[in-house]
Design a protein around this motif. Structure first.
Motif, PDB file in Angstrom:
ATOM      1  N   PHE A   3       0.894  -1.166   0.080  1.00 34.67           N
ATOM      2  CA  PHE A   3       0.030  -0.032  -0.075  1.00 34.67           C
ATOM      3  C   PHE A   3       0.930   1.328  -0.008  1.00 34.67           C
ATOM      4  CE2 PHE A   3      -2.611   3.352   2.491  1.00 34.67           C
ATOM      5  CZ  PHE A   3      -3.453   3.443   1.708  1.00 34.67           C
ATOM      6  N   GLN A   7       1.097   4.090  -3.000  1.00 34.68           N
ATOM      7  CA  GLN A   7       0.968   5.342  -2.907  1.00 34.68           C
ATOM      8  C   GLN A   7       2.041   6.296  -3.088  1.00 34.68           C
ATOM      9  OE1 GLN A   7      -2.259   5.134  -2.661  1.00 34.68           O
ATOM     10  NE2 GLN A   7      -2.841   6.234  -0.738  1.00 34.68           N
ATOM     11  N   SER A  10       2.427   6.542  -6.966  1.00 34.81           N
ATOM     12  CA  SER A  10       1.417   7.416  -7.295  1.00 34.81           C
ATOM     13  C   SER A  10       1.984   8.845  -7.086  1.00 34.81           C
ATOM     14  CB  SER A  10       0.178   7.081  -6.709  1.00 34.81           C
ATOM     15  OG  SER A  10      -0.465   5.866  -7.069  1.00 34.81           O
ATOM     16  N   THR A 252      -1.420  12.509  -2.894  1.00 34.45           N
ATOM     17  CA  THR A 252      -1.725  11.412  -2.743  1.00 34.45           C
ATOM     18  C   THR A 252      -1.623  10.583  -1.314  1.00 34.45           C
ATOM     19  OG1 THR A 252       0.583  10.852  -3.568  1.00 34.45           O
ATOM     20  CG2 THR A 252      -1.094  10.348  -5.113  1.00 34.45           C
ATOM     21  N   LYS A 255      -4.737  11.328   0.416  1.00 34.93           N
ATOM     22  CA  LYS A 255      -6.172  10.562  -0.125  1.00 34.93           C
ATOM     23  C   LYS A 255      -6.054   9.117   0.376  1.00 34.93           C
ATOM     24  CE  LYS A 255      -6.865  12.808  -4.781  1.00 34.93           C
ATOM     25  NZ  LYS A 255      -6.418  12.625  -6.134  1.00 34.93           N
ATOM     26  N   GLY A 256      -4.739   8.734   0.715  1.00 34.71           N
ATOM     27  CA  GLY A 256      -4.984   7.444   1.368  1.00 34.71           C
ATOM     28  C   GLY A 256      -5.320   7.474   2.748  1.00 34.71           C
ATOM     29  N   THR A 257      -5.613   8.508   3.264  1.00 38.03           N
ATOM     30  CA  THR A 257      -5.840   8.562   4.868  1.00 38.03           C
ATOM     31  C   THR A 257      -7.541   8.816   4.843  1.00 38.03           C
ATOM     32  OG1 THR A 257      -5.778  11.033   4.777  1.00 38.03           O
ATOM     33  CG2 THR A 257      -3.816   9.675   5.391  1.00 38.03           C
ATOM     34  N   ASP A 258      -8.155   8.959   6.121  1.00 41.03           N
ATOM     35  CA  ASP A 258      -9.379   9.236   6.228  1.00 41.03           C
ATOM     36  C   ASP A 258      -9.815  10.399   5.745  1.00 41.03           C
ATOM     37  OD1 ASP A 258      -9.663   6.527   7.078  1.00 41.03           O
ATOM     38  OD2 ASP A 258      -9.800   6.960   9.229  1.00 41.03           O
ATOM     39  N   ALA A 260      -9.463  11.862   3.089  1.00 40.61           N
ATOM     40  CA  ALA A 260      -9.151  11.929   1.611  1.00 40.61           C
ATOM     41  C   ALA A 260      -9.936  13.044   1.009  1.00 40.61           C
ATOM     42  CB  ALA A 260      -9.705  10.744   0.937  1.00 40.61           C
ATOM     43  N   ILE A 261     -11.211  13.504   1.446  1.00 37.06           N
ATOM     44  CA  ILE A 261     -11.925  14.654   0.953  1.00 37.06           C
ATOM     45  C   ILE A 261     -11.351  16.022   1.093  1.00 37.06           C
ATOM     46  CG2 ILE A 261     -13.917  16.021   1.527  1.00 37.06           C
ATOM     47  CD1 ILE A 261     -15.519  13.703   2.677  1.00 37.06           C
ATOM     48  N   SER A 263      -8.014  16.292   0.309  1.00 39.93           N
ATOM     49  CA  SER A 263      -6.746  16.539  -0.492  1.00 39.93           C
ATOM     50  C   SER A 263      -6.772  17.828  -1.313  1.00 39.93           C
ATOM     51  CB  SER A 263      -6.640  15.292  -1.466  1.00 39.93           C
ATOM     52  OG  SER A 263      -7.608  15.329  -2.309  1.00 39.93           O
ATOM     53  N   ASP A 264      -7.448  18.309  -2.042  1.00 43.06           N
ATOM     54  CA  ASP A 264      -7.514  19.493  -2.858  1.00 43.06           C
ATOM     55  C   ASP A 264      -7.354  20.799  -1.899  1.00 43.06           C
ATOM     56  OD1 ASP A 264      -7.474  17.991  -5.046  1.00 43.06           O
ATOM     57  OD2 ASP A 264      -9.157  18.945  -5.689  1.00 43.06           O
TER      58      ASP A 264
ATOM     59  N   LEU B  99     -17.701  14.413  -4.851  1.00 46.64           N
ATOM     60  CA  LEU B  99     -18.019  15.033  -3.677  1.00 46.64           C
ATOM     61  C   LEU B  99     -19.047  16.060  -4.271  1.00 46.64           C
ATOM     62  CD1 LEU B  99     -16.973  15.493  -0.968  1.00 46.64           C
ATOM     63  CD2 LEU B  99     -15.210  17.352  -1.837  1.00 46.64           C
ATOM     64  N   ASP B 125     -15.818   6.960   0.587  1.00 50.42           N
ATOM     65  CA  ASP B 125     -14.938   8.058   0.248  1.00 50.42           C
ATOM     66  C   ASP B 125     -15.312   8.819  -0.814  1.00 50.42           C
ATOM     67  OD1 ASP B 125     -12.685   8.126   1.758  1.00 50.42           O
ATOM     68  OD2 ASP B 125     -11.708   6.765   0.918  1.00 50.42           O
ATOM     69  N   SER B 126     -15.000  10.155  -0.871  1.00 52.24           N
ATOM     70  CA  SER B 126     -15.552  11.222  -1.992  1.00 52.24           C
ATOM     71  C   SER B 126     -14.262  11.768  -2.644  1.00 52.24           C
ATOM     72  CB  SER B 126     -16.258  12.309  -1.417  1.00 52.24           C
ATOM     73  OG  SER B 126     -17.544  11.579  -0.804  1.00 52.24           O
ATOM     74  N   THR B 135      -5.852   6.093  -8.409  1.00 47.76           N
ATOM     75  CA  THR B 135      -5.115   4.900  -7.714  1.00 47.76           C
ATOM     76  C   THR B 135      -4.890   4.934  -6.328  1.00 47.76           C
ATOM     77  OG1 THR B 135      -3.212   6.256  -8.058  1.00 47.76           O
ATOM     78  CG2 THR B 135      -3.665   4.656  -9.969  1.00 47.76           C
ATOM     79  N   THR B 136      -4.914   6.102  -5.817  1.00 47.81           N
ATOM     80  CA  THR B 136      -4.797   5.970  -4.196  1.00 47.81           C
ATOM     81  C   THR B 136      -6.136   5.342  -3.648  1.00 47.81           C
ATOM     82  OG1 THR B 136      -5.978   8.177  -4.441  1.00 47.81           O
ATOM     83  CG2 THR B 136      -3.471   8.042  -3.827  1.00 47.81           C
ATOM     84  N   TYR B 137      -7.634   5.915  -4.095  1.00 46.30           N
ATOM     85  CA  TYR B 137      -8.546   5.228  -3.560  1.00 46.30           C
ATOM     86  C   TYR B 137      -8.544   3.747  -3.905  1.00 46.30           C
ATOM     87  CZ  TYR B 137     -10.054  10.007  -3.864  1.00 46.30           C
ATOM     88  OH  TYR B 137     -10.080  11.395  -3.680  1.00 46.30           O
ATOM     89  N   ASN B 139      -5.918   1.555  -4.276  1.00 51.34           N
ATOM     90  CA  ASN B 139      -5.122   1.160  -3.445  1.00 51.34           C
ATOM     91  C   ASN B 139      -5.633   0.991  -1.943  1.00 51.34           C
ATOM     92  OD1 ASN B 139      -2.967   0.940  -4.963  1.00 51.34           O
ATOM     93  ND2 ASN B 139      -2.035   2.963  -4.395  1.00 51.34           N
ATOM     94  N   LYS B 140      -6.484   1.872  -1.358  1.00 49.11           N
ATOM     95  CA  LYS B 140      -7.104   1.841  -0.086  1.00 49.11           C
ATOM     96  C   LYS B 140      -8.006   0.727  -0.020  1.00 49.11           C
ATOM     97  CE  LYS B 140      -9.393   5.139   2.995  1.00 49.11           C
ATOM     98  NZ  LYS B 140      -9.813   6.490   3.229  1.00 49.11           N
ATOM     99  N   SER B 143      -5.902  -2.574   0.085  1.00 56.46           N
ATOM    100  CA  SER B 143      -5.374  -2.650   1.478  1.00 56.46           C
ATOM    101  C   SER B 143      -6.451  -3.324   2.410  1.00 56.46           C
ATOM    102  CB  SER B 143      -4.534  -1.793   1.712  1.00 56.46           C
ATOM    103  OG  SER B 143      -4.987  -0.571   2.044  1.00 56.46           O
TER     104      SER B 143
END
Lengths: 291, 313
Positions: A3, A7, A10, A252, A255-258, A260-261, A263-264, B99, B125-126, B135-137, B139-140, B143
């Motif tokens: 994982f 990440q 990416s 990235t 985005k892999g954490t909780d 994710a919303i 990130s931007d 979103l 997720d959104s 790819t990140t989503y 991957n998640k 995993s």
């Protein structure tokens, strides 16, 4: 492990693609003090041109033809929309750039009819490889090396060639270099040509990774690359590259954490923090006050 | 007349153009977000609108001018959750939506409700608008050991998700709603080992006459073929558009006039047997439907394969 590797790969790849766009922003800013808002859309048009060309031409012709057309587009935009405004206040040129950006987006909307278009598969770089258990495209691995090679070439060009010396002179002082006999229109055109070339190469890498092109495809990468350029210190090429990698990787990872919303939101919050704490960015030139 | 609208922000302006042209009835739109945004304009003009593939309950709820001929999100979300839990034997689902998109988020919440009721767990997720790195989503989801990846998103995103999942060697099945029932998604899945299931309004093979007629039209019209992704696969939206058109004609016949007001009054009583099944409206203005088609992508031939008819029970 898989994982984490996945990440980070990416992130590096995304950062490299932002870097190629960010260099175009930063070079134009360095020379013209203009934020070329149309740059992200030139990147998108490069993607759309590639799709249409690849339907009729073999790839070994389509790729160079696409790059040449993108360079031509960048050159024409500068001649048509920015050159006539050379003596005008900086704000007018910026608004002209925003106009070009919307023109390109709507042109793409008109041509594609708003239908998402699928990017052609390019042999070798579209293949998948496995690294430490994580599967990815070859392009992911190629991107950072290609970016570094291009940046080295660009640095050599700027530091050791006649046009490079002229570029540095123009970026220091517009009027004085003109008085010294530097042909500023040529220098500016070369800057746009280099910027568009990198955007075209970036579009091949980016759309191989994310193979759908819509008219808004250039907006977000363009904006993020702009943030990267500001982060690294706008006007500085190594700054733009490092800024782009930091933004790509952070994005990235988030985005892999909780969260994710966000990130931007993080990317743009970073822009604000940098502007407040260190307005010139990491590698920004120090401004000296002339008395 | 035809107007293409891509975003909800532009919908009211497009609706005003239609009303300004004195149309008798509006067919559309394709999506719930756009339909809801345009609804007020049609209401004020007293024109009836008939949604074709917009599946959010709010399109027809609380008004008397918006109708629809397709099934709804609560139904579709439940059908997909049942399919995942019962047919695929999934225990853990990953849901991904755009979103702020009513369609995506609505479906995900109905799916989550039904999937949890069936004893499964859900991670949601959104992603932000115009995102292209999925790819990140993926991957998640991988995993976390999810069995299904539910992404009821629009075509621009779903093609990306399918293509990027294909490079990641994923073991989960991708589950999509009616928006994924598109030839471009099939192309993205072509030649990969992605398991892709979608729920939809119509599956090719449901009506032989209709299939033959549409294929002939597509193959003799170059523009139509390009818009259809360069082949003659029949997507469900084609069948739904076809049915909507004939329901509108029935309404005009029933009203015996092209006056928008008369058509609006006549529309609730219209009954029509279309290629996608029997169409009749309930009190809210929704079509009465009780089953959805589930299709899977045949990645060797880039074609859809009919799997089952799944009910909400």
């Amino acid at each position: 492990m898989e994982f984490a590797v996945s990440q980070i790969l990416s992130g590096i790849s995304l950062g490299g693609q932002y870097a190629l766009i960010a260099i175009g922003y930063t070079m134009v800013y360095g020379i013209l003090r203009l934020i070329n808002f149309a740059h992200g859309d030139v990147f998108m048009i490069a993607g759309i041109m590639m799709i249409y060309m690849a339907t009729t031409l073999p790839l070994y012709i389509a790729i160079p033809a696409m790059i040449i057309c993108t360079v031509l587009l960048g050159f024409l935009i500068e001649r048509a929309a920015y050159k006539p405004l050379r003596a005008a206040p900086r704000m007018s040129v910026m608004i002209s750039a925003i106009g070009v950006s919307y023109l390109l987006q709507n042109l793409a909307l008109y041509i594609t009819g708003g239908q998402p278009k699928t990017y052609p598969r390019i042999p070798w770089i579209s293949d998948t490889v496995t690294i430490f258990g994580a599967r990815t495209y070859v392009v992911t691995l190629v991107t950072p090396f290609l970016v570094i090679a291009l940046v080295v070439a660009l640095t050599l060009l700027i530091n050791h060639t006649k046009i490079g010396i002229a570029m540095r002179a123009v970026s220091k002082d517009f009027e004085t270099s003109q008085l010294m006999g530097v042909k500023i229109n040529t220098v500016i055109s070369v800057t746009f040509i280099i910027g568009s070339f990198l955007a075209a190469v970036g579009s091949v890498l980016y759309f191989t990774n994310y193979p759908t092109v819509v008219p808004m495809s250039g907006a977000m990468p363009g904006l993020k690359a702009f943030v990267a350029a500001v982060f690294g210190g706008i006007g500085s090429i190594p700054g733009a590259v490092i800024g782009a990698f930091i933004i790509g990787i952070c994005e990235t990872l988030i985005k892999g954490t909780d969260y994710a919303i966000f990130s931007d939101a993080f990317t743009f919050a970073l822009l604000i923090v940098i502007l407040v704490a260190k307005p010139t960015g990491i590698f920004g030139e120090k401004t000296t006050d002339k008395v | 007349m035809l107007i293409t609208v891509l975003t909800s922000q532009k919908a009211p302006a497009a609706a005003a153009v239609l009303v300004g042209k004195n149309v008798a009835i509006v067919l559309g739109s394709y999506g719930s977000g756009v339909s809801i945004a345009a609804s007020e304009t049609f209401k004020n003009a007293g024109v009836a609108a008939m949604g074709i593939t917009c599946t959010n309950p709010n399109v027809t709820a609380g008004n008397d001018h918006y109708f629809r001929i397709c099934f709804l999100d609560p139904f579709q979300g439940t059908v997909l959750a049942n399919f995942a839990a019962k047919e695929l034997g999934a225990k853990k689902a990953y849901c991904l939506g755009e979103l702020g998109n009513e369609y995506d988020q609505g479906l995900i919440s109905y799916f989550t409700e039904a999937f949890k009721a069936a004893g499964g767990t859900v991670i949601s997720d959104s992603f932000p608008t115009n995102n292209s790195d999925f790819t990140t989503y993926i991957n998640k989801a991988k995993s976390e050991g999810c069995d299904v990846f539910f992404c009821p998103v629009s075509i621009a995103y779903s093609t990306q998700i399918v293509a990027q999942a294909a490079t990641k060697d994923v073991s989960f099945a991708i589950l999509g709603s009616d928006t994924l029932d598109d030839n471009m998604v099939l192309d993205a899945a072509k030649g990969t080992d992605i398991k892709l299931y979608v729920s939809t309004f119509y599956a090719e093979g449901g009506n032989a006459d209709f299939d033959a007629g549409i294929k002939e039209y597509i193959n003799t019209n170059a523009d139509a073929k390009t818009a259809n992704g360069g082949n003659d696969t029949i997507s469900a939206v084609t069948a739904m558009g076809y049915d909507a058109y004939f329901v509108a004609i029935e309404a005009i016949k029933a009203a015996n006039s092209t006056d928008p007001g008369a058509i609006k009054t006549a529309l609730p009583t219209v009954k029509y047997t279309g290629v996608s099944g029997d169409i009749a409206f309930d009190d809210i203005g929704d079509a009465k439907r009780d089953t959805a088609y589930i299709k899977t992508a045949d990645n060797d031939n880039a074609a859809w394969k009919f799997v089952t008819q799944q009910s909400a029970k």
